[in-house]
Scaffold this active site. Structure first.
Site, PDB file in Angstrom:
ATOM      1  N   GLY A  44       2.617  -5.843  -9.008  1.00 41.30           N
ATOM      2  CA  GLY A  44       1.265  -5.274  -9.046  1.00 41.30           C
ATOM      3  C   GLY A  44       1.082  -4.301 -10.193  1.00 41.30           C
ATOM      4  N   CYS A  45       2.095  -3.488 -10.432  1.00 43.21           N
ATOM      5  CA  CYS A  45       2.003  -2.487 -11.502  1.00 43.21           C
ATOM      6  C   CYS A  45       2.015  -3.142 -12.874  1.00 43.21           C
ATOM      7  CB  CYS A  45       3.130  -1.471 -11.374  1.00 43.21           C
ATOM      8  SG  CYS A  45       3.024  -0.526  -9.831  1.00 43.21           S
ATOM      9  N   THR A  46       2.773  -4.221 -13.010  1.00 41.14           N
ATOM     10  CA  THR A  46       2.792  -4.952 -14.284  1.00 41.14           C
ATOM     11  C   THR A  46       1.437  -5.617 -14.518  1.00 41.14           C
ATOM     12  OG1 THR A  46       5.173  -5.316 -14.110  1.00 41.14           O
ATOM     13  CG2 THR A  46       3.939  -6.796 -15.573  1.00 41.14           C
TER      14      THR A  46
END
Length: 149
Positions: A44-46
């Site tokens: 998700g952060c990527t």
């Protein structure tokens, strides 16, 4: 207590991905998009970071700077930035002082650091707070708000 729309952005310093020192006061006077995310290299952060990367020029064209903050080390941020060619600032909040100053909540029963995006007006007031663990809508919401300036 969480930062709300209309509040002044808390002043802070932090270590940048390149090891240098970031001072928020050096960036006031232009629109800022400050986003807190759980961890480098997670799916998700990527996705979120790459979306900010893909729209970074749109933010720049509006005079805005994008700043990502997580508890990862500067070295982790540097590797994350390098791997995904992220053109914006990543800050290490290893002691979570910045997260606490903003009042960013945790999620998943307090196990994960929250994902919150703040848009700061050039006068230093918070104009948008978007709290969602879904990484998808942060960029479009922030861009819409910056366009209103």
């Amino acid at each position: 207590m969480s930062i709300q729309i209309g509040d002044k952005v808390p002043s802070f310093t932090a270590k940048k991905q390149d090891g240098g020192t970031f001072d928020l006061n050096d960036y006031l006077g232009k629109p800022l998009v400050i986003y807190f995310y759980p961890k480098d290299f997670t799916p998700g952060c990527t996705t979120q970071a790459c979306s900010f990367r893909d729209f970074y020029q749109d933010f720049q064209d509006l005079g805005a700077e994008v700043i990502g903050i997580s508890g990862d080390t500067a070295a982790s941020h540097e590797a994350f930035q390098s791997k995904y060619k992220l053109p914006f600032i990543l800050l290490s909040d290893y002691d979570r002082k910045i997260r606490k100053a903003f009042g960013v909540p945790t999620s998943l029963f307090g196990l994960l650091p929250g994902r919150v995006t703040y848009v700061v007006h050039p006068d230093g007031t918070i104009k948008m707070v978007f709290n969602s663990m879904s990484a998808k809508n942060h960029i479009t919401k922030a861009l819409e708000m910056v366009r209103e300036f």
